[in-house]
Design a protein around this motif. Structure first.
Motif, PDB file in Angstrom:
ATOM      1  N   THR A 140       0.918  -1.202  -0.071  1.00  0.00           N
ATOM      2  CA  THR A 140      -0.024   0.007   0.055  1.00  0.00           C
ATOM      3  C   THR A 140       0.868   1.040   0.183  1.00  0.00           C
ATOM      4  N   VAL A 141       1.034   1.993  -1.095  1.00  0.00           N
ATOM      5  CA  VAL A 141       1.678   3.185  -1.290  1.00  0.00           C
ATOM      6  C   VAL A 141       0.767   4.346  -1.282  1.00  0.00           C
ATOM      7  N   THR A 142       1.329   5.155  -0.083  1.00  0.00           N
ATOM      8  CA  THR A 142       0.943   6.447   0.135  1.00  0.00           C
ATOM      9  C   THR A 142       1.634   7.636  -0.654  1.00  0.00           C
ATOM     10  N   LEU A 143       0.884   8.445  -1.340  1.00  0.00           N
ATOM     11  CA  LEU A 143       1.468   9.639  -1.985  1.00  0.00           C
ATOM     12  C   LEU A 143       0.884  10.943  -1.518  1.00  0.00           C
ATOM     13  N   LEU A 144       1.610  11.989  -1.228  1.00  0.00           N
ATOM     14  CA  LEU A 144       1.303  13.110  -0.755  1.00  0.00           C
ATOM     15  C   LEU A 144       1.768  14.099  -2.076  1.00  0.00           C
ATOM     16  N   THR A 145       0.732  14.459  -2.619  1.00  0.00           N
ATOM     17  CA  THR A 145       0.968  15.184  -4.145  1.00  0.00           C
ATOM     18  C   THR A 145       0.208  16.479  -3.834  1.00  0.00           C
ATOM     19  N   SER A 146       0.951  17.525  -4.728  1.00  0.00           N
ATOM     20  CA  SER A 146       0.416  18.863  -4.844  1.00  0.00           C
ATOM     21  C   SER A 146      -0.284  19.055  -6.156  1.00  0.00           C
ATOM     22  N   THR A 147      -1.408  19.717  -6.151  1.00  0.00           N
ATOM     23  CA  THR A 147      -2.099  20.080  -7.348  1.00  0.00           C
ATOM     24  C   THR A 147      -2.275  21.588  -7.545  1.00  0.00           C
ATOM     25  N   ALA A 148      -2.765  22.065  -8.409  1.00  0.00           N
ATOM     26  CA  ALA A 148      -3.223  23.456  -8.592  1.00  0.00           C
ATOM     27  C   ALA A 148      -4.353  23.932  -7.547  1.00  0.00           C
ATOM     28  N   ASP A 149      -5.290  22.674  -7.134  1.00  0.00           N
ATOM     29  CA  ASP A 149      -6.276  22.802  -6.137  1.00  0.00           C
ATOM     30  C   ASP A 149      -5.981  22.798  -4.520  1.00  0.00           C
ATOM     31  N   GLY A 150      -4.631  21.963  -4.468  1.00  0.00           N
ATOM     32  CA  GLY A 150      -4.092  21.980  -3.014  1.00  0.00           C
ATOM     33  C   GLY A 150      -3.265  20.742  -2.932  1.00  0.00           C
ATOM     34  N   VAL A 151      -3.173  20.036  -1.713  1.00  0.00           N
ATOM     35  CA  VAL A 151      -2.625  18.941  -1.216  1.00  0.00           C
ATOM     36  C   VAL A 151      -3.260  17.785  -1.223  1.00  0.00           C
ATOM     37  N   TYR A 152      -2.747  16.678  -1.717  1.00  0.00           N
ATOM     38  CA  TYR A 152      -3.936  15.368  -1.536  1.00  0.00           C
ATOM     39  C   TYR A 152      -2.802  14.310  -1.253  1.00  0.00           C
ATOM     40  N   SER A 153      -3.618  13.512  -0.184  1.00  0.00           N
ATOM     41  CA  SER A 153      -2.830  12.124   0.018  1.00  0.00           C
ATOM     42  C   SER A 153      -3.576  11.075  -0.215  1.00  0.00           C
ATOM     43  N   GLN A 154      -3.002  10.145  -0.914  1.00  0.00           N
ATOM     44  CA  GLN A 154      -3.909   9.182  -1.709  1.00  0.00           C
ATOM     45  C   GLN A 154      -3.090   7.817  -1.532  1.00  0.00           C
ATOM     46  N   ASP A 155      -3.766   6.775  -1.423  1.00  0.00           N
ATOM     47  CA  ASP A 155      -3.254   5.269  -1.197  1.00  0.00           C
ATOM     48  C   ASP A 155      -3.591   4.631  -2.626  1.00  0.00           C
ATOM     49  N   PHE A 156      -2.392   3.823  -2.820  1.00  0.00           N
ATOM     50  CA  PHE A 156      -2.471   3.031  -4.093  1.00  0.00           C
ATOM     51  C   PHE A 156      -2.011   1.657  -3.755  1.00  0.00           C
TER      52      PHE A 156
END
Length: 185
Positions: free
Chosen positions: A99-115
């Protein structure tokens, strides 16, 4: 988020006491003696670690572009959801899911997602006929995410799996002959 793997190794010593007190008479021409026990051969099957090997491998997954588009990867971590093993001929196949957790930045904000990133890896190892158990434990060494220009992400996980093959050996024990009383006939 920083991930750390802490390993602990334990060794166990086993002792077996076999006590079969019986009264037997051992006779010769002159004396007759009573004894508490006579030699008794007892066989016990004991498990022991036949082999332990640590094997490194990598697993990879490509994630399609997200909406909104990912501009940068701020952090990444991975954990193992367990490892199952399947015995083959002189090989063990280990499989599971990271289970990989990525903390990413987009134009709308910061997101944490699991893959979920599945893995299956075959390791060559000697498996004796008297094998009673095979276990595998996988740990994550490093997670390398790569952001592509189209917004897709490739995740590469470097991991290590420890394979333990436990086999059984038969040990024999002989009880001692001990004197209780001696009498003349």
């Amino acid at each position: 988020g920083e991930s750390r793997v802490i390993k602990a190794a334990f060794s166990v010593k086993t002792s077996i006491k076999i006590n079969e007190p019986k009264a037997y008479t051992v006779a010769d021409d002159v004396f007759e003696r009573d004894y508490d026990s006579v030699p008794v051969k007892t066989a016990v099957t004991l498990p022991h670690i036949h082999s332990q090997s640590e094997n490194s491998f990598s697993a990879e997954a490509k994630l399609p572009p997200a909406t909104p588009k990912t501009e940068s990867i701020l952090d990444s971590s991975a954990r193992v959801g367990g490892t199952s093993v399947e015995k083959g001929e002189n090989a063990v196949t280990a499989s599971g899911i990271f289970t990989v957790t990525l903390l990413t930045s987009t134009a709308d904000g910061v997101y944490s997602q699991d893959f979920q990133v599945p893995f299956t890896q075959t390791f060559q190892t000697e498996i004796p006929n008297n094998t009673s158990e095979i276990t595998a434990e996988t740990s994550v060494l490093e997670v390398i995410p790569t952001l592509h220009s189209d917004g897709s992400i490739t995740i590469r996980i470097i991991a290590s799996t420890e394979i333990t093959v436990v086999s059984e050996t038969e040990e024999s024990f002989v009880s001692e002959l001990t004197k209780r009383v001696a009498r003349k006939t």
